[in-house]
Design a protein around this motif. Structure first.
Motif, short mmCIF file in Angstrom:
data_model
loop_
_atom_site.label_atom_id
_atom_site.label_comp_id
_atom_site.label_asym_id
_atom_site.label_seq_id
_atom_site.Cartn_x
_atom_site.Cartn_y
_atom_site.Cartn_z
N ASN A 58 0.83 -1.21 0.00
CA ASN A 58 0.00 0.00 0.00
C ASN A 58 0.87 1.26 0.00
O ASN A 58 0.53 2.25 -0.65
N TYR A 59 1.98 1.22 0.69
CA TYR A 59 2.92 2.34 0.68
C TYR A 59 3.45 2.57 -0.74
O TYR A 59 3.56 3.71 -1.19
N HIS A 60 3.75 1.47 -1.43
CA HIS A 60 4.20 1.57 -2.82
C HIS A 60 3.13 2.24 -3.69
O HIS A 60 3.44 3.11 -4.52
N LEU A 61 1.88 1.84 -3.50
CA LEU A 61 0.79 2.46 -4.27
C LEU A 61 0.67 3.95 -3.98
O LEU A 61 0.40 4.75 -4.89
N VAL A 62 0.89 4.35 -2.75
CA VAL A 62 0.86 5.77 -2.40
C VAL A 62 2.03 6.49 -3.06
O VAL A 62 1.87 7.59 -3.61
N MET A 63 3.21 5.89 -3.03
CA MET A 63 4.40 6.54 -3.59
C MET A 63 4.28 6.75 -5.11
O MET A 63 4.76 7.76 -5.64
N ILE A 64 3.66 5.80 -5.79
CA ILE A 64 3.49 5.97 -7.24
C ILE A 64 2.19 6.70 -7.56
O ILE A 64 1.85 6.88 -8.73
N ALA A 69 -6.06 2.32 -7.63
CA ALA A 69 -5.72 0.97 -7.17
C ALA A 69 -5.80 0.89 -5.64
O ALA A 69 -6.30 -0.09 -5.09
N LEU A 70 -5.34 1.93 -4.99
CA LEU A 70 -5.38 1.95 -3.53
C LEU A 70 -6.82 1.96 -3.02
O LEU A 70 -7.18 1.20 -2.12
N MET A 71 -7.67 2.79 -3.64
CA MET A 71 -9.07 2.87 -3.21
C MET A 71 -9.82 1.58 -3.53
O MET A 71 -10.72 1.19 -2.80
N ASP A 72 -9.46 0.91 -4.62
CA ASP A 72 -10.12 -0.33 -5.00
C ASP A 72 -9.77 -1.50 -4.07
O ASP A 72 -10.58 -2.39 -3.86
N THR A 73 -8.56 -1.50 -3.54
CA THR A 73 -8.08 -2.67 -2.81
C THR A 73 -8.05 -2.52 -1.30
O THR A 73 -7.97 -3.53 -0.59
N ILE A 74 -8.08 -1.32 -0.78
CA ILE A 74 -7.84 -1.13 0.66
C ILE A 74 -8.90 -1.81 1.53
O ILE A 74 -8.60 -2.34 2.59
N GLY A 75 -10.15 -1.84 1.07
CA GLY A 75 -11.20 -2.52 1.84
C GLY A 75 -10.95 -4.01 1.97
O GLY A 75 -11.07 -4.59 3.05
#
Length: 105
Positions: A58-64, A69-75
Motif C-alpha cells: 500500500n505504501y508503494h501504491l501511495v508513492m506511485i 488501485a489503492l481505493m479499490d483494494t484497501i477494503g
C-alpha cells in the motif's frame, strides 16, 4: 522493481501462519512436544510479516500515486488482514489449550 511479490509473499506467509498451528495440533501425541511453542511463535511472526507486506505494498501504491488501485483494494486488504490475524490468534490459542491439556494428563 516489481512489487507484486509482496502480495504473493503475503499470501504464502498467511497460509504458513494458519498451517503451522494445525500441523502442531495434528502431531502424534507420542512425539516430542518441545517445539510446539516455537511453531506457535513462528506462526505469529508469519502473520505479522504477511500484514507488513500488505502495508509495504500500500505504501508503494501511495508513492506511485496510484490512488484508484489503492481505493479499490484497501477494503479487501483491511478485511483480509483482520481475518488473518483473528484466525491465527484463535488457532494458536487452540494449540496452547491443546498442549496444556496434554501436559496435565
Amino acid at each position: 522493481m516489481d512489487y507484486g511479490w509482496l502480495n504473493l509473499g503475503s499470501l504464502l506467509l498467511g497460509l504458513i501462519a494458519w498451517l503451522l498451528p494445525v500441523v502442531n495440533m495434528m502431531r502424534n501425541k507420542k512425539q516430542s512436544q518441545k517445539k510446539w511453542m516455537l511453531l506457535s511463535f513462528v506462526s505469529m511472526i508469519a502473520c505479522a510479516t504477511s500484514i507488513c507486506f500488505q502495508i509495504f505494498y500500500n505504501y508503494h501504491l501511495v508513492m506511485i500515486e496510484d490512488w484508484s488501485a489503492l481505493m479499490d483494494t484497501i477494503g479487501a486488504v483491511a478485511l483480509a488482514s483482520s481475518v488473518l490475524l483473528i484466525v491465527t490468534i484463535m488457532l494458536n490459542a487452540l494449540t496452547i489449550i491443546s498442549f496444556r491439556e496434554r501436559s496435565v494428563r
